[in-house]
Design an enzyme around this catalytic site. Sequence first.
Site, PDB file in Angstrom:
ATOM      1  N   ASP A 308      -1.624 -58.605  23.675  1.00 14.68           N
ATOM      2  CA  ASP A 308      -1.081 -59.632  22.507  1.00 14.68           C
ATOM      3  C   ASP A 308      -2.091 -60.834  22.759  1.00 14.68           C
ATOM      4  O   ASP A 308      -2.906 -60.804  23.744  1.00 14.68           O
ATOM      5  CB  ASP A 308       0.508 -60.176  22.695  1.00 14.68           C
ATOM      6  CG  ASP A 308       0.871 -60.609  21.552  1.00 14.68           C
ATOM      7  OD1 ASP A 308       0.380 -61.305  20.869  1.00 14.68           O
ATOM      8  OD2 ASP A 308       1.949 -60.758  21.126  1.00 14.68           O
ATOM      9  N   GLN A 461       2.395 -63.510  18.547  1.00 14.09           N
ATOM     10  CA  GLN A 461       3.303 -62.257  18.283  1.00 14.09           C
ATOM     11  C   GLN A 461       2.242 -61.257  17.540  1.00 14.09           C
ATOM     12  O   GLN A 461       2.740 -60.881  16.396  1.00 14.09           O
ATOM     13  CB  GLN A 461       4.149 -62.804  17.266  1.00 14.09           C
ATOM     14  CG  GLN A 461       4.974 -64.026  18.044  1.00 14.09           C
ATOM     15  CD  GLN A 461       5.664 -64.927  16.721  1.00 14.09           C
ATOM     16  OE1 GLN A 461       5.996 -64.639  15.776  1.00 14.09           O
ATOM     17  NE2 GLN A 461       5.985 -66.190  17.278  1.00 14.09           N
ATOM     18  N   HIS A 462       1.185 -60.872  18.241  1.00 18.13           N
ATOM     19  CA  HIS A 462       0.238 -59.923  17.546  1.00 18.13           C
ATOM     20  C   HIS A 462       0.488 -58.613  18.556  1.00 18.13           C
ATOM     21  O   HIS A 462      -0.652 -57.964  18.960  1.00 18.13           O
ATOM     22  CB  HIS A 462      -1.094 -60.230  17.712  1.00 18.13           C
ATOM     23  CG  HIS A 462      -1.231 -61.334  16.725  1.00 18.13           C
ATOM     24  ND1 HIS A 462      -2.384 -62.347  16.565  1.00 18.13           N
ATOM     25  CD2 HIS A 462      -0.595 -61.870  15.545  1.00 18.13           C
ATOM     26  CE1 HIS A 462      -2.305 -63.083  15.816  1.00 18.13           C
ATOM     27  NE2 HIS A 462      -1.246 -63.133  15.047  1.00 18.13           N
ATOM     28  N   THR A 463       1.532 -58.046  18.923  1.00 20.81           N
ATOM     29  CA  THR A 463       1.584 -57.147  19.986  1.00 20.81           C
ATOM     30  C   THR A 463       1.061 -55.851  19.287  1.00 20.81           C
ATOM     31  O   THR A 463       1.189 -55.519  18.342  1.00 20.81           O
ATOM     32  CB  THR A 463       3.244 -56.921  20.116  1.00 20.81           C
ATOM     33  OG1 THR A 463       3.858 -58.338  20.406  1.00 20.81           O
ATOM     34  CG2 THR A 463       3.533 -55.974  21.538  1.00 20.81           C
TER      35      THR A 463
END
Length: 530
Positions: A308, A461-463
């Site tokens: 992330d 929040q870029h998992t």
Amino acid sequence: MEQISNGVRVPSAQRRPDVVVVGAGAAGAVLAARLSEDPDREVLLLDAGPIPRGEAGFGPELLDARLVPGARPDHPAMTSYPVHLTPERLWQVPRGRVLGGSTTVNGGAFVRARRADFDRWAAAGNPAWAYGQVLGFLRDSETDLDFGESDLHGSSGPIRIRRSRPTHPAAEAFRDAARHLGFPAEPDKNDQASPGFGPVPSNSVDGVRRNVGLSYLPPEVLDRPNLRALGGCRALRVVIEHGRATGVVVARDGARSMLDAGTVVLSAGAFATPHLLLLSGLGPAADLMRYGIPVLRDLPAVGARLGDHPQLVLDWATRGDLGEPAESWLGGCLHLASGGEGPDDIEILQSLVPMAGLVGGVVRVPDAPLSFLVSVQPSEPGGRLRLASADPDALPRIDYGFLSTGEDFRRLREAVRVTAALLDSPPLAAMSKGLTDPGPDVLGDDRTLDRWIREHLSTSQHTCGTVPMGPADDLRRAAVDQFGRVHGVRGLRVADTSILPDTPHRGPAATAVLIGEIVADAIRRDLGPS
């Protein structure tokens, strides 16, 4: 749907779907739309949240591009996962729980991954992901309202793209400040030019957040006779018999049922998809045995390579009321390479709505500061997702592994200091009192600034990366192939950002759509064994 009665399937009158897609988010909505274009293929789409029909079904609050529903705690259109950003830093990460998934509750940025990302993934044993191979899918997915049809852009795809316009005084000043400090202009962040300052490509148009569900699954598509969409239907595990996925156990309306399927595609997101695989007996053998789950396939890479983007929110006080944005919360965006060389791994994104407004669901908050969202974008994943229980209602343990090296701190320090320099430049200084925090004493000392970073760390929040793709001869680093097929299990695919080997140097929404397009195309063309 088949009911489970004393462990025995009771068949229904409905035909078994050819494909069951679990998750109606950015990739799942694409899969359902593309696969159901073939009238002889029965497609069933499942989602734990509701499946609204058209703009009226979503309602104005979810469609207002000046707000970010995912920033609001306990919003009904999302669910939250507790995570450890560092061993000491706890956080809640929201994920969309509605048609369109996180594209329904996120900020609406729709920025492509960089050529270097695609070519790195291709070099890791995924040749279909080279930039030249994926460009056609990127074009076919979009209608670019700014640049129109070209070698780079499409004009007839489902996703309408518009770039944020610098009409707000703070956006104009950010542009001028970047120019004053010598950063180049980057008018189109969806081509592959040198990084710099530019507007944000967005799937928000004329003030409306046109999420992927609304774009790919409007009412006329949902009404296709070969497509069924079930909301409020939560997958609990995949059923695997003799090495082949044959269905999904789901919970709906208080009862558990079994859905038969010709092929199962998990598109539940980078948290829920690996969790489903683990609950189904697919993952690191030692972890599965610890919780009494029969090991159907030892896949060490499941959950082992979470990535992330670490993020900091930097507030700045304005000199007077600058007004509210007309169409979007997004201002401009600056990308640059840390240390002045290498990939452009620092992002400085401007919010035109105070953070208190985004959290509270309102556009205007008198006297509240505005913010820059500052992140660094590494490519090597350092996190992990593991089972905490064999109970599907128990959330997994998620560790991000942020701030594990001195290099992590160095790049975040640089990002904070560049933001402070922008605010001190004449164009922004005319309307800004500078950062509210950290102050000059903190900014000037590495050790003190590192402590501040540790205490204020969040995530973009870029998992990605929890079910990474790669060759079957490297199961410690790969759980699926380049078309999402789970290694060693027939009839089971994964199609969401969990398959990316690492995080791209941009937000992943556009890449999630691309994943749906590539996997749908592979299924339609029957590429490789099923």
